[in-house]
Write an enzyme that holds these catalytic residues in place. Structure first.
Site, PDB file in Angstrom:
ATOM      1  N   ASP A  84       0.822  -1.212   0.000  1.00  0.00           N
ATOM      2  CA  ASP A  84       0.000   0.000   0.000  1.00  0.00           C
ATOM      3  C   ASP A  84       0.855   1.261   0.000  1.00  0.00           C
ATOM      4  O   ASP A  84       2.068   1.203   0.185  1.00  0.00           O
ATOM      5  CB  ASP A  84      -0.959   0.005   1.208  1.00  0.00           C
ATOM      6  N   ASN A 106      -8.011  -4.024  13.937  1.00  0.00           N
ATOM      7  CA  ASN A 106      -9.355  -4.393  13.488  1.00  0.00           C
ATOM      8  C   ASN A 106      -9.319  -5.541  12.477  1.00  0.00           C
ATOM      9  O   ASN A 106     -10.306  -5.814  11.806  1.00  0.00           O
ATOM     10  CB  ASN A 106     -10.059  -3.179  12.865  1.00  0.00           C
ATOM     11  N   HIS A 138      -7.445  -5.688   9.761  1.00  0.00           N
ATOM     12  CA  HIS A 138      -7.180  -5.367   8.353  1.00  0.00           C
ATOM     13  C   HIS A 138      -5.865  -5.974   7.886  1.00  0.00           C
ATOM     14  O   HIS A 138      -4.950  -6.194   8.674  1.00  0.00           O
ATOM     15  CB  HIS A 138      -7.266  -3.856   8.070  1.00  0.00           C
ATOM     16  N   GLU A 188      -9.938  -2.682   5.033  1.00  0.00           N
ATOM     17  CA  GLU A 188     -10.626  -2.518   6.301  1.00  0.00           C
ATOM     18  C   GLU A 188     -11.799  -3.502   6.394  1.00  0.00           C
ATOM     19  O   GLU A 188     -12.172  -4.122   5.397  1.00  0.00           O
ATOM     20  CB  GLU A 188     -11.140  -1.068   6.407  1.00  0.00           C
TER      21      GLU A 188
END
Ligand code: F6R
Length: 238
Positions: free
Chosen positions: A65, A134, A136, A141
């Site tokens: 990313d 979370n 990811h 996400e």
């Protein structure tokens, strides 16, 4: 699954695994994660590679990313990270790095170009992943479709908060990023997921439960035939 007593051991095991892949495949396409977790792995990798006589000139790295809107020279761009933690210490040619251009004029074209670039390389041989609190992976996400390819994401408030530590404040954290998709990650031939520290325990637990659940994107890795989870005791037990 490999459970290590601490972060140092996790980093050593991950570095050894990467070196094994490099030895077996001199033109390895290494999917690289950024963030805090792999820093120790890259440090150990450099240390171990300095004792080996491996030709790394045919290796490519493909980043997961990049933030949208940061110039590549920005101190918090993932390209700056790659130079600092891998490229400069290993004296690799910058031509070996594939990384999304977060300043591209047409971001959707950039995503398409990135996906094609990965395909042109024959796909990712070994993907290194960290995991968000979370769940990811990359910046995919919760509830990102499992069939997603490289795309632009709106970062959640939680992720921006978590990453504020790298910037002068949360408002400095870009709101968007380009990330490879979940299906792009799942096409990797081998995957290593690293998790360290108590704050990753809920996400790790979700993955180890074995159920695939869109609320925890990393749980999809349970469907991959060749994944190694390297987690330290704090991440495993909370
Ligand atoms: C980084 C990335 C993210 C991180 C995750 C964990 O390229 O794609 O998924 O791996 O946010 O970050 P750290 O390791 O900083 O806790």
């Amino acid at each position: 699954m490999i459970i290590t007593k601490d972060y140092t051991q996790l980093s050593e095991r991950a570095a050894e695994l990467i070196i094994d892949h490099m030895k077996n495949n001199p033109s390895l396409v290494l999917g690289a994660a950024t963030g805090d977790t792999p820093k120790g792995t890259y440090t150990q990798l450099i240390k171990k590679l300095n004792k080996e006589d491996l030709d790394l000139s045919e290796i490519k790295t493909v980043n997961l990313d990049e933030y949208v809107g940061l110039v590549s020279e920005h101190s918090q761009s993932y390209w700056t990270y790659m130079k600092e933690y891998l490229y400069n210490p290993l004296n690799l040619s910058y031509n070996q790095a594939i990384i999304p251009n977060g300043k591209a004029e047409d971001l959707h074209k950039e995503c398409e170009r990135y996906e094609q670039e990965i395909n042109r390389l024959g796909g990712i041989d070994l993907q290194i992943l960290g995991i968000g609190r979370n769940g990811h992976i990359g910046f995919n996400e919760p509830y990102t479709p499992f069939d997603s390819r490289t795309h632009v994401v709106q970062l959640t408030e939680n992720t921006r908060k978590a990453n504020a530590r790298f910037f002068t404040g949360e408002e400095e954290v870009p709101e968007r990023a380009i990330t490879v998709g979940i299906s792009t990650i799942m096409k990797s031939k081998s995957i290593v997921l690293l998790a360290s520290g108590q704050e990753k325990a809920s996400a790790v637990q979700a993955v180890l439960n074995g159920q695939v659940d869109g609320a925890w994107p990393a749980t999809i890795l349970n469907n991959h035939p060749d994944v190694t989870f390297i987690v330290d005791e704090a991440a495993k037990n909370g």
